[in-house]
Design an enzyme around this catalytic site. Structure first.
Site, mmCIF file in Angstrom:
data_model
loop_
_atom_site.group_PDB
_atom_site.id
_atom_site.type_symbol
_atom_site.label_atom_id
_atom_site.label_comp_id
_atom_site.label_asym_id
_atom_site.label_seq_id
_atom_site.Cartn_x
_atom_site.Cartn_y
_atom_site.Cartn_z
ATOM 1 N N SER A 242 0.828 -1.219 0.000
ATOM 2 C CA SER A 242 0.000 0.000 0.000
ATOM 3 C C SER A 242 0.858 1.263 0.000
ATOM 4 O O SER A 242 2.010 1.249 0.444
ATOM 5 C CB SER A 242 -0.890 -0.002 1.241
ATOM 6 O OG SER A 242 -0.075 0.090 2.402
ATOM 7 N N GLU A 265 7.133 -0.038 -4.265
ATOM 8 C CA GLU A 265 6.219 -0.065 -5.410
ATOM 9 C C GLU A 265 4.833 -0.058 -4.805
ATOM 10 O O GLU A 265 4.492 -0.940 -4.020
ATOM 11 C CB GLU A 265 6.475 -1.347 -6.204
ATOM 12 C CG GLU A 265 5.829 -1.318 -7.564
ATOM 13 C CD GLU A 265 5.093 -2.581 -7.812
ATOM 14 O OE1 GLU A 265 5.712 -3.640 -7.915
ATOM 15 O OE2 GLU A 265 3.852 -2.503 -7.884
ATOM 16 N N CYS A 302 -0.808 -5.088 -9.417
ATOM 17 C CA CYS A 302 -0.317 -3.716 -9.589
ATOM 18 C C CYS A 302 -0.489 -3.246 -11.027
ATOM 19 O O CYS A 302 -0.580 -2.057 -11.287
ATOM 20 C CB CYS A 302 1.143 -3.631 -9.171
ATOM 21 S SG CYS A 302 2.100 -5.063 -9.646
HETATM 22 P P1 NAP Z 1 0.508 -3.411 3.191
HETATM 23 O O1 NAP Z 1 -0.520 -3.211 4.224
HETATM 24 O O2 NAP Z 1 1.140 -2.202 2.635
HETATM 25 O O3 NAP Z 1 1.630 -4.375 3.831
HETATM 26 C C1 NAP Z 1 2.732 -4.859 3.095
HETATM 27 C C2 NAP Z 1 3.809 -5.316 4.072
HETATM 28 O O4 NAP Z 1 4.408 -4.189 4.707
HETATM 29 C C3 NAP Z 1 3.311 -6.196 5.196
HETATM 30 O O5 NAP Z 1 4.314 -7.136 5.480
HETATM 31 C C4 NAP Z 1 3.125 -5.241 6.354
HETATM 32 O O6 NAP Z 1 3.273 -5.868 7.588
HETATM 33 C C5 NAP Z 1 4.244 -4.262 6.111
HETATM 34 N N1 NAP Z 1 3.918 -2.903 6.570
HETATM 35 C C6 NAP Z 1 2.950 -2.104 6.054
HETATM 36 N N2 NAP Z 1 2.952 -0.915 6.667
HETATM 37 C C7 NAP Z 1 3.945 -0.959 7.583
HETATM 38 C C8 NAP Z 1 4.432 -0.028 8.536
HETATM 39 N N3 NAP Z 1 3.899 1.195 8.661
HETATM 40 N N4 NAP Z 1 5.459 -0.387 9.322
HETATM 41 C C9 NAP Z 1 6.007 -1.609 9.209
HETATM 42 N N5 NAP Z 1 5.586 -2.551 8.333
HETATM 43 C C10 NAP Z 1 4.563 -2.228 7.534
HETATM 44 O O7 NAP Z 1 -0.060 -4.227 1.970
HETATM 45 P P2 NAP Z 1 -0.988 -5.533 1.904
HETATM 46 O O8 NAP Z 1 -1.137 -6.130 3.255
HETATM 47 O O9 NAP Z 1 -0.406 -6.388 0.870
HETATM 48 O O10 NAP Z 1 -2.380 -5.008 1.358
HETATM 49 C C11 NAP Z 1 -3.052 -3.872 1.865
HETATM 50 C C12 NAP Z 1 -3.421 -2.921 0.717
HETATM 51 O O11 NAP Z 1 -2.245 -2.571 0.000
HETATM 52 C C13 NAP Z 1 -4.344 -3.506 -0.348
HETATM 53 O O12 NAP Z 1 -5.689 -3.418 -0.009
HETATM 54 C C14 NAP Z 1 -3.998 -2.681 -1.565
HETATM 55 O O13 NAP Z 1 -4.732 -1.490 -1.568
HETATM 56 C C15 NAP Z 1 -2.524 -2.357 -1.377
HETATM 57 N N6 NAP Z 1 -1.647 -3.220 -2.225
HETATM 58 C C16 NAP Z 1 -1.322 -2.759 -3.447
HETATM 59 C C17 NAP Z 1 -0.517 -3.527 -4.255
HETATM 60 C C18 NAP Z 1 -0.148 -3.058 -5.608
HETATM 61 O O14 NAP Z 1 0.535 -3.807 -6.301
HETATM 62 N N7 NAP Z 1 -0.518 -1.879 -6.037
HETATM 63 C C19 NAP Z 1 -0.050 -4.770 -3.845
HETATM 64 C C20 NAP Z 1 -0.401 -5.222 -2.564
HETATM 65 C C21 NAP Z 1 -1.192 -4.412 -1.774
HETATM 66 P P3 NAP Z 1 1.972 -6.403 8.392
HETATM 67 O O15 NAP Z 1 1.232 -7.301 7.457
HETATM 68 O O16 NAP Z 1 2.540 -7.107 9.561
HETATM 69 O O17 NAP Z 1 1.194 -5.172 8.731
#
Ligand code: NAP
Length: 523
Positions: A242, A265, A302
């Site tokens: 995200s 990304e 993505c």
């Molecule tokens: P995410 O919430 O951004 O998490 C990705 C990874 O980063 C996880 O391992 C998470 O750990 C860690 N993380 C996130 N924020 C952090 C912070 N502030 N401090 C430390 N570690 C952090 O992504 P997601 O779980 O894959 O999906 C959530 C949303 O992200 C989706 O609904 C979508 O909108 C977006 N996303 C977009 C793409 C794309 O390709 N555009 C791909 C994947 C996701 P934890 O799980 O332990 O929190």
């Protein structure tokens, strides 16, 4: 395979100090055995020290040895293809056949990086020989090559549990560069992460490398990710996820006493521009192809084409009807995690509240975390008034934009944020308009596609998976394709060195036959 649920640190299996978690099957909403251990700052510290210890010897491995190490990982992935696909499918709801294809793709990427390493071109070996007679001042011998940055922390992504996760392209390119890797596994697929980690660890062992070359950690909140970004022995970070998460980690790294690069990304809607002659000639085909690609991976990609812009006129109704038909024929499908599904549902509601018209909906939800496909339509003027309509809605939704004229298309293109890709559908009669749109797109995206769709992404020497913010945090680099290795390299210049002390690629004999730039000419 019996899972241990352990963390893997410096060749040891470690029980983490931060409790346990279980994978969730999003199709049934039931937890899957066994428990997986969670770590925190202590485990990160141990892994970072092991990686740092491994760095010098790993960075100094011969190109041949590093290359065959990467090929061993490829072989290992292929050897567990069925088992890995089955477990990953349980943890993600993605179809087994699609996951098997993803495993083959990842194995191919490891082999491609193996071949790249063997060539040695990534070193960018450059020699400016001494010019002792040069006036008014002699030039000393200067030689440059690229070396690895140091230990790298990689955040595995949720949406491609192999290709952008533990055994994905970030890991392949970092290991190819000579960087030990600490992988922060995504909690959406812990079993898959263990299986992939075991393949890499076995390859480390078989290749006789230092056990700190690869570690895998997992945590229960932000602490572990923050500890990775903060650790003084970590020299670069990669992240796919995200915008909020990516930016939090990026900003944290810039606040270190020694800031490090963080290659995130994050978000892209991959706009598709259909120009008038193409719309008139093949509107239905373009609409159908677009809708098919937007639904791949239940829209959790993505590179999902999320916005289609076309000027009202011949072919528009055919395009619109084809999109509607494809979306209506789509059954609701299980999304990767409850959180992603909830975010998707809220995003659909939010979009409907902004005046976007819902023109097609897929089949009803039957399972707990299924996402229903939705196609929205707006007029060009609405999108100009409400730019948030062009933000990513992660899941099987897309937006059709009806424009009044080409001027509106150009205006909207200029308003878009940075993108991973943009697409133009054109016929020869559109070339003049396409040439006007091209510089606008070049400024906003890392890849421009003509008469195809943004998904899938090729992994090759020329492929680029990057782009201006917020697609990525650093538009100079790609996270997919052979030049992804450049994120993990830095140049070192050796001035006035005796041949014996020079790195192999810069010695007179050039034993590995690395291509070199000598006095400005490629040799
Ligand atoms: P995410 O919430 O951004 O998490 C990705 C990874 O980063 C996880 O391992 C998470 O750990 C860690 N993380 C996130 N924020 C952090 C912070 N502030 N401090 C430390 N570690 C952090 O992504 P997601 O779980 O894959 O999906 C959530 C949303 O992200 C989706 O609904 C979508 O909108 C977006 N996303 C977009 C793409 C794309 O390709 N555009 C791909 C994947 C996701 P934890 O799980 O332990 O929190």
């Amino acid at each position: 395979m019996d899972f241990t649920g352990n963390l893997f640190i410096g060749g040891d299996e470690v029980r983490g100090t931060a409790g346990t978690m279980k994978a969730l099957n999003p199709a049934t909403n039931a937890h899957i055995e066994p428990s997986f251990s969670l770590g925190g700052a202590a485990e990160v510290d141990r892994a970072a020290r092991c990686a740092d210890e491994a760095f010098d010897t790993y960075n100094a491995t011969t190109l041949e040895r590093r290359s065959s190490f990467l090929a061993r990982i490829a072989d290992g992935l292929e050897a567990i293809k069925e088992e890995l696909a089955q477990r990953t499918s349980l943890e993600t709801g993605l179809p087994i056949a699609q996951l098997e294809a993803e495993i083959i793709k990842s194995a191919t990427v490891f082999r491609q990086f193996g071949a790249l390493v063997r060539q040695g071109r990534f070193r960018q070996a450059t020699i400016d020989p001494a010019l002792p007679e040069r006036q008014p001042r002699a030039r000393m011998d200067h030689r440059m090559q690229k070396i690895a940055l140091g230990p790298v922390a990689i955040f595995g992504a949720s949406n491609f549990p192999i290709a952008y996760s533990v055994a994905g392209g970030d890991t392949a390119s970092a290991l190819a560069a000579g960087c030990p890797v600490i992988l922060k596994a995504h909690n959406a697929h812990p079993g898959a992460s263990e299986l992939e980690s075991r393949v890499i660890l076995q390859a480390v062992k078989d290749a006789g490398l230092h056990s700190g070359v690869f570690s895998m950690v997992r945590g229960g909140g932000n602490e572990i990710g923050e500890a990775l970004v903060d650790h003084p022995l970590i020299k670069a970070v990669t992240f796919t996820g995200s915008e909020a998460g990516g930016m939090a980690l990026f900003q944290r790294a810039q606040q270190r006493s020694d800031p490090i690069p963080v290659f995130t990304e994050m978000t892209s809607v991959n706009p598709t521009f259909v120009l008038p002659a193409a719309l008139a000639a093949r509107g239905a085909g373009i609409g159908d192809g677009f809708a098919e690609r937007m639904l791949v991976n239940v829209g959790q990609a993505c590179l999902k084409p999320a916005i289609l812009l076309a000027i009202a006129g011949a072919g528009f109704d055919e395009l619109r009807n084809a999109m509607i038909a494809r979306v209506q024929a789509m059954h609701a499908r299980t999304m990767l995690t409850p959180a992603i599904n909830v975010a998707y549902r809220k995003g659909v509601e939010r979009r409907a509240g902004t005046g976007a018209k819902r023109i097609a909906t897929g089949g009803d939800e039957r399972g707990p975390w299924e996402g229903e496909a939705v196609l929205f339509q707006v007029e060009g003027a609405q999108l100009l008034d409400v730019p948030s309509l062009s933000e990513e809605l992660f899941g099987p939704a897309a937006l059709l934009v009806r424009l009044t004229d080409f001027g509106q298309m150009e205006e909207i293109a200029k308003q878009l944020r940075g993108q991973l890709s943009a697409t133009m559908h054109i016929e020869p009669a559109d070339y003049a308009l396409a040439a006007r749109l091209l510089p606008v797109l070049e400024r906003r995206t890392g890849r421009i596609v003509v008469n195809a769709f943004s998904h899938p992404q090729e992994v090759s020497y020329a492929s680029i998976h990057g782009g201006p913010f917020p697609a990525t945090s650093d538009s100079r680099f790609t996270s997919v394709g052979m030049s992804a290795i450049e994120r993990f390299l830095r140049p070192v210049c050796y001035q006035g060195f005796p041949d014996e002390l020079l790195p192999e690629a810069l010695r007179a004999a050039n034993p590995a036959h690395v291509p070199r730039l000598i006095d400005g000419e490629v040799r």
